[in-house]
Design a protein around this motif. Structure first.
Motif, PDB file in Angstrom:
ATOM      1  N   THR A  78      42.130  39.150  45.357  1.00 23.13           N
ATOM      2  CA  THR A  78      41.413  40.378  45.692  1.00 23.13           C
ATOM      3  C   THR A  78      39.917  40.121  45.838  1.00 23.13           C
ATOM      4  O   THR A  78      39.367  39.165  45.284  1.00 23.13           O
ATOM      5  CB  THR A  78      41.651  41.455  44.614  1.00 23.13           C
ATOM      6  N   VAL A  79      39.283  41.005  46.580  1.00 17.36           N
ATOM      7  CA  VAL A  79      37.835  40.996  46.715  1.00 17.36           C
ATOM      8  C   VAL A  79      37.187  41.307  45.369  1.00 17.36           C
ATOM      9  O   VAL A  79      37.777  41.974  44.517  1.00 17.36           O
ATOM     10  CB  VAL A  79      37.413  42.042  47.775  1.00 17.36           C
ATOM     11  N   GLY A  80      35.983  40.788  45.155  1.00 15.45           N
ATOM     12  CA  GLY A  80      35.193  41.163  43.987  1.00 15.45           C
ATOM     13  C   GLY A  80      34.158  42.201  44.374  1.00 15.45           C
ATOM     14  O   GLY A  80      33.746  42.286  45.537  1.00 15.45           O
ATOM     15  N   LYS A  81      33.733  43.008  43.410  1.00 15.26           N
ATOM     16  CA  LYS A  81      32.782  44.074  43.708  1.00 15.26           C
ATOM     17  C   LYS A  81      31.693  44.133  42.654  1.00 15.26           C
ATOM     18  O   LYS A  81      31.962  44.174  41.449  1.00 15.26           O
ATOM     19  CB  LYS A  81      33.510  45.410  43.788  1.00 15.26           C
ATOM     20  N   LEU A  82      30.446  44.146  43.125  1.00 18.28           N
ATOM     21  CA  LEU A  82      29.265  44.257  42.270  1.00 18.28           C
ATOM     22  C   LEU A  82      28.466  45.494  42.671  1.00 18.28           C
ATOM     23  O   LEU A  82      28.633  46.023  43.776  1.00 18.28           O
ATOM     24  CB  LEU A  82      28.381  43.022  42.442  1.00 18.28           C
ATOM     25  N   LEU A  83      27.588  45.918  41.769  1.00 18.11           N
ATOM     26  CA  LEU A  83      26.663  47.002  42.092  1.00 18.11           C
ATOM     27  C   LEU A  83      25.234  46.537  41.799  1.00 18.11           C
ATOM     28  O   LEU A  83      24.636  46.906  40.792  1.00 18.11           O
ATOM     29  CB  LEU A  83      26.989  48.270  41.303  1.00 18.11           C
ATOM     30  N   PRO A  84      24.669  45.696  42.681  1.00 15.89           N
ATOM     31  CA  PRO A  84      23.282  45.285  42.494  1.00 15.89           C
ATOM     32  C   PRO A  84      22.362  46.495  42.629  1.00 15.89           C
ATOM     33  O   PRO A  84      22.520  47.322  43.528  1.00 15.89           O
ATOM     34  CB  PRO A  84      23.056  44.271  43.618  1.00 15.89           C
ATOM     35  N   SER A  85      21.374  46.568  41.735  1.00 10.68           N
ATOM     36  CA  SER A  85      20.521  47.747  41.628  1.00 10.68           C
ATOM     37  C   SER A  85      19.063  47.310  41.558  1.00 10.68           C
ATOM     38  O   SER A  85      18.749  46.207  41.088  1.00 10.68           O
ATOM     39  CB  SER A  85      20.897  48.542  40.372  1.00 10.68           C
TER      40      SER A  85
ATOM     41  N   PHE B 167      30.483  43.390  48.115  1.00  6.10           N
ATOM     42  CA  PHE B 167      31.767  42.707  47.982  1.00  6.10           C
ATOM     43  C   PHE B 167      31.571  41.197  48.063  1.00  6.10           C
ATOM     44  O   PHE B 167      30.705  40.697  48.807  1.00  6.10           O
ATOM     45  CB  PHE B 167      32.731  43.131  49.088  1.00  6.10           C
ATOM     46  N   VAL B 168      32.406  40.462  47.310  1.00  8.21           N
ATOM     47  CA  VAL B 168      32.340  38.999  47.329  1.00  8.21           C
ATOM     48  C   VAL B 168      33.740  38.398  47.406  1.00  8.21           C
ATOM     49  O   VAL B 168      34.702  38.949  46.855  1.00  8.21           O
ATOM     50  CB  VAL B 168      31.604  38.438  46.088  1.00  8.21           C
ATOM     51  N   HIS B 169      33.832  37.281  48.105  1.00  9.41           N
ATOM     52  CA  HIS B 169      35.042  36.463  48.126  1.00  9.41           C
ATOM     53  C   HIS B 169      34.840  35.169  47.346  1.00  9.41           C
ATOM     54  O   HIS B 169      35.714  34.733  46.615  1.00  9.41           O
ATOM     55  CB  HIS B 169      35.443  36.124  49.566  1.00  9.41           C
ATOM     56  N   SER B 170      33.696  34.526  47.534  1.00  6.70           N
ATOM     57  CA  SER B 170      33.448  33.229  46.894  1.00  6.70           C
ATOM     58  C   SER B 170      32.131  33.192  46.124  1.00  6.70           C
ATOM     59  O   SER B 170      31.967  32.353  45.240  1.00  6.70           O
ATOM     60  CB  SER B 170      33.442  32.108  47.944  1.00  6.70           C
TER      61      SER B 170
ATOM     62  N   ILE C 156      54.865  41.581  59.029  1.00  6.79           N
ATOM     63  CA  ILE C 156      54.366  41.564  57.647  1.00  6.79           C
ATOM     64  C   ILE C 156      53.520  40.304  57.517  1.00  6.79           C
ATOM     65  O   ILE C 156      54.014  39.192  57.662  1.00  6.79           O
ATOM     66  CB  ILE C 156      55.523  41.545  56.627  1.00  6.79           C
ATOM     67  N   ARG C 157      52.235  40.488  57.273  1.00  2.48           N
ATOM     68  CA  ARG C 157      51.294  39.385  57.283  1.00  2.48           C
ATOM     69  C   ARG C 157      50.657  39.194  55.899  1.00  2.48           C
ATOM     70  O   ARG C 157      50.411  40.156  55.182  1.00  2.48           O
ATOM     71  CB  ARG C 157      50.183  39.633  58.308  1.00  2.48           C
ATOM     72  N   VAL C 158      50.344  37.947  55.568  1.00  2.00           N
ATOM     73  CA  VAL C 158      49.679  37.621  54.309  1.00  2.00           C
ATOM     74  C   VAL C 158      48.193  37.416  54.564  1.00  2.00           C
ATOM     75  O   VAL C 158      47.796  36.711  55.500  1.00  2.00           O
ATOM     76  CB  VAL C 158      50.271  36.343  53.692  1.00  2.00           C
ATOM     77  N   ARG C 159      47.380  38.056  53.744  1.00  2.00           N
ATOM     78  CA  ARG C 159      45.941  37.804  53.735  1.00  2.00           C
ATOM     79  C   ARG C 159      45.527  37.405  52.322  1.00  2.00           C
ATOM     80  O   ARG C 159      46.280  37.605  51.373  1.00  2.00           O
ATOM     81  CB  ARG C 159      45.160  39.025  54.224  1.00  2.00           C
ATOM     82  N   ASN C 160      44.319  36.857  52.218  1.00  2.00           N
ATOM     83  CA  ASN C 160      43.920  36.224  50.967  1.00  2.00           C
ATOM     84  C   ASN C 160      43.150  37.118  49.998  1.00  2.00           C
ATOM     85  O   ASN C 160      43.060  36.801  48.819  1.00  2.00           O
ATOM     86  CB  ASN C 160      43.073  34.982  51.266  1.00  2.00           C
ATOM     87  N   PHE C 161      42.597  38.211  50.488  1.00  2.00           N
ATOM     88  CA  PHE C 161      41.794  39.057  49.607  1.00  2.00           C
ATOM     89  C   PHE C 161      42.126  40.519  49.843  1.00  2.00           C
ATOM     90  O   PHE C 161      41.855  41.052  50.930  1.00  2.00           O
ATOM     91  CB  PHE C 161      40.295  38.835  49.848  1.00  2.00           C
ATOM     92  N   PHE C 162      42.715  41.165  48.839  1.00  2.00           N
ATOM     93  CA  PHE C 162      42.889  42.613  48.916  1.00  2.00           C
ATOM     94  C   PHE C 162      41.503  43.219  49.117  1.00  2.00           C
ATOM     95  O   PHE C 162      40.566  42.905  48.369  1.00  2.00           O
ATOM     96  CB  PHE C 162      43.527  43.119  47.622  1.00  2.00           C
ATOM     97  N   PRO C 163      41.326  44.099  50.122  1.00  2.00           N
ATOM     98  CA  PRO C 163      39.965  44.465  50.532  1.00  2.00           C
ATOM     99  C   PRO C 163      39.319  45.610  49.777  1.00  2.00           C
ATOM    100  O   PRO C 163      38.194  45.989  50.085  1.00  2.00           O
ATOM    101  CB  PRO C 163      40.163  44.852  52.007  1.00  2.00           C
ATOM    102  N   HIS C 164      40.023  46.198  48.815  1.00  2.00           N
ATOM    103  CA  HIS C 164      39.480  47.336  48.078  1.00  2.00           C
ATOM    104  C   HIS C 164      39.351  46.981  46.596  1.00  2.00           C
ATOM    105  O   HIS C 164      40.025  46.091  46.086  1.00  2.00           O
ATOM    106  CB  HIS C 164      40.381  48.564  48.225  1.00  2.00           C
ATOM    107  N   ILE C 165      38.507  47.740  45.903  1.00  2.00           N
ATOM    108  CA  ILE C 165      38.395  47.575  44.462  1.00  2.00           C
ATOM    109  C   ILE C 165      39.740  47.905  43.831  1.00  2.00           C
ATOM    110  O   ILE C 165      40.368  48.915  44.161  1.00  2.00           O
ATOM    111  CB  ILE C 165      37.313  48.510  43.893  1.00  2.00           C
ATOM    112  N   SER C 166      40.202  47.067  42.921  1.00  2.00           N
ATOM    113  CA  SER C 166      41.492  47.313  42.288  1.00  2.00           C
ATOM    114  C   SER C 166      41.536  46.668  40.911  1.00  2.00           C
ATOM    115  O   SER C 166      40.700  45.820  40.569  1.00  2.00           O
ATOM    116  CB  SER C 166      42.644  46.773  43.146  1.00  2.00           C
ATOM    117  N   ASP C 167      42.537  47.052  40.139  1.00  2.00           N
ATOM    118  CA  ASP C 167      42.713  46.487  38.807  1.00  2.00           C
ATOM    119  C   ASP C 167      43.243  45.064  38.835  1.00  2.00           C
ATOM    120  O   ASP C 167      43.366  44.419  37.786  1.00  2.00           O
ATOM    121  CB  ASP C 167      43.636  47.380  37.981  1.00  2.00           C
TER     122      ASP C 167
END
Length: 566
Positions: free
Chosen positions: A222-229, A304-307, A458-469
């Motif tokens: 999954t994608v990572g998510k930050l809140l830079p402020s 959002f971050v992948h790497s 039905i396709r495979v991708r590497n990063f779920f694109p939304h914030i998730s648990d």
């Protein structure tokens, strides 16, 4: 209608009809109802200790997770698969005059037939293969699929050489109290029962990536998510003498121009690219009207971050902030000179220079200068600030930065960069570990078996694109990356804390196999029933049995997955 489709649909409607908007009493009410439903399964009547209603920890609200496990009887393997999905939804205000019907799919669809709808929505409504309603897509149909699979394997534990753990968590739509609280129980079960978590299957929704996209996606990681402020200070001035000061809102505006939608801040990994950051809040910190310019401003951005690690993001944004500050001063100076030319006033030297520091750097400086006097004051201030329950973690954080800034010897205009909310870590499933390789292989084979029986790719991708648990069962960042989150979050340890060490200890490779649909979080939220009620449980079942099944060489079975049962 195929029996499994019918059963998953029935569970979906039961879940949807009980409103469970995040941060309302509905979350707890649905958790109790779901717990009661599962408690009625014969297996859990015989094994009541394997089903729990677990209250969240360190949570201002009363709400619960529902957790259960089935022990396979084919062998004594400790291999364990986690099924996970959230039970909360966003609100229903967007349904306007149809709000009373938002959680009643059949009633809602009857009324939608009389509404003016886009052609594509009308086509879905008339097709008989789409279910509408709040939470249908995000993500009660996914939770229903998981609940169905739990029921099936509770009736057929002989099919498992291993264990199946079920988690229905609350608060995914806000602060992830649910999954963060569940970590301790997952760890406890690991220790007490010898569970070895070899994979997790999340069931959050998937959607087309563009209007012409016919693919149905499953995701590894999954994608990572930050809140830079950013806390931005200026030099206050009377509006009648505005060039005597520096308006922090000018800097904030340039900062947003520099960062929002900037493709330089898209993170590419494994051939996939994140969306760029965008502003989620931009305001000054004046509490009421005055004829003076603001002293400070506050801006934060979705990122959002992948790497990239949180430390990488800080360094990239420091550079962007310096550029924005420079641009703001250039604009200021150019306009000041134009004004002086028009008025005949002498041009004075601009006294400010771009300055960007991180919260960690500012705190280190203040501790070096003031020692215990500063640290004691900071802790007292944060404790007192906790009493103001109107402050969310973001506003709490900026108030801490604002207070710390008062201790700075040099309070000339500056930007302070920090994090003000939850970091949802990125998860990359590279296949480098044996568990990841086995999960990838199981998913690939599941798709290979099911695809011939379903018309859309039905396709495979590497990063779920939304914030998730999914972000809280595995972690790809190293300790240095996580340290940047901890050391640059002013709310850390008081208003906000995450035990990332617990996530690292579990380190469960995770994929997402979830319902397909459109317009989540909007009035036209809807799920395609064939994919969501048939293909999803079929794919998940194959992955489960490849990982912990009694017969790991099995191949093709009916699309609907497990045999029918009542």
């Amino acid at each position: 209608m195929r029996p499994i489709r019918e059963e998953v649909m029935s569970i979906t409607k039961k879940l949807v009809q009980q409103e469970s908007i995040v941060n309302t009493d509905g979350e707890a009410a649905l958790a109790r109802s779901l717990h009661a439903m599962i408690a009625g399964f014969p297996y859990f009547r015989d094994h009541p200790g394997q089903l729990i209603l677990a209250r969240t920890a360190d949570d201002e609200r009363e709400r619960y997770n529902v957790m259960a496990y089935v022990r396979g009887t084919k062998g004594n393997s400790g291999r364990t698969v986690l099924l996970m999905g959230h039970l909360d939804t966003v609100g229903t205000d967007d349904f306007v005059h149809l709000q009373e019907d938002a959680c009643h799919p059949d009633r809602l669809m009857d009324k939608l037939h009389h509404e003016e709808l886009p052609d594509s929505v009308r086509e879905h409504l008339d097709s008989g293969d789409w279910l509408f309603g709040r939470g249908v897509l995000d993500m009660k149909s996914g939770l229903a699929s998981n609940t169905y699979l739990l029921k099936y394997y509770s009736e057929h534990p002989e099919k498992l050489d291993g264990n199946l753990v079920y988690l229905a968590e609350c608060d995914e739509e806000d602060s992830s109290h649910g999954i963060l609280s569940a970590l301790s129980i997952l760890r406890q079960w690991k220790e007490e029962h010898g569970f070895s978590y070899v994979g997790a299957i999340n069931a959050d929704f998937v959607s087309p990536r563009h209007t012409e996209d016919q693919n149905r996606y499953v995701y590894r990681g999954t994608v990572g998510k930050l809140l830079p402020s950013f806390f931005i200070t200026g030099a206050e001035a009377h509006v009648g003498s505005c060039f005597e000061g520096l308006d922090p809102n000018l800097i904030a505006a340039e900062l947003t121009r520099q960062i929002s939608y900037n493709p330089e801040l898209c993170d590419e990994a494994d051939g996939e690219v994140t969306v760029p950051p965008v502003s989620l809040k931009q305001t000054d910190l004046k509490e009421s009207y005055t004829v003076q310019t603001a002293l400070s401003a506050f801006v934060y951005y979705n990122f959002f971050v992948h790497s990239w690690t949180p430390k990488d993001v800080l360094e990239k944004l420091r550079a962007q902030a310096l550029t924005a500050f420079e641009n703001a001063l250039l604009i200021y100076e150019e306009r000041y000179r134009q004004y002086c030319s028009a008025t005949g006033e002498p041009v004075r030297r601009i006294p400010w220079a771009p300055r960007v520091i991180t919260y960690e750097e500012m705190e280190t400086l203040l501790i070096a200068e003031h020692g215990k006097a500063f640290t004691d004051h900071k802790e007292r201030f944060k404790t007192e600030l906790l009493e103001d329950t109107s402050l969310d973690v973001r506003m709490f954080s900026v108030r801490v930065v604002e207070e710390a800034w008062k201790w700075m010897a040099d309070r000339s205009p500056a930007i302070v960069l920090f994090y003000s909310s939850l970091y949802s870590p990125r998860v990359q499933i590279t296949g480098e570990t044996s568990e990841e390789a086995a999960l990838n292989r199981a998913l690939d084979l599941a798709i290979e078996e099911v695809q011939p029986m379903y018309p859309h790719p039905i396709r495979v991708r590497n990063f779920f694109p939304h914030i998730s648990d999914m972000s809280f069962v595995s972690i790809s960042d190293d300790e240095e990356g996580i340290g940047a989150v901890r050391d640059n979050n002013p709310a850390w340890g008081t208003k906000h804390f995450v035990d990332y060490g617990a996530v690292r200890e579990l380190q469960i490779p995770v994929i997402n196999i979830g319902p397909y649909g459109m317009d989540a979080h909007s009035k036209m939220e809807r799920a395609e029933m064939t994919y969501s009620f048939e293909v999803v449980p079929a794919l998940a079942r194959r992955v489960i049995e490849r990982l912990i099944g009694a017969d790991k060489t099995q191949t093709t079975v009916a699309l609907a997955g497990p045999e029918t049962h009542s």
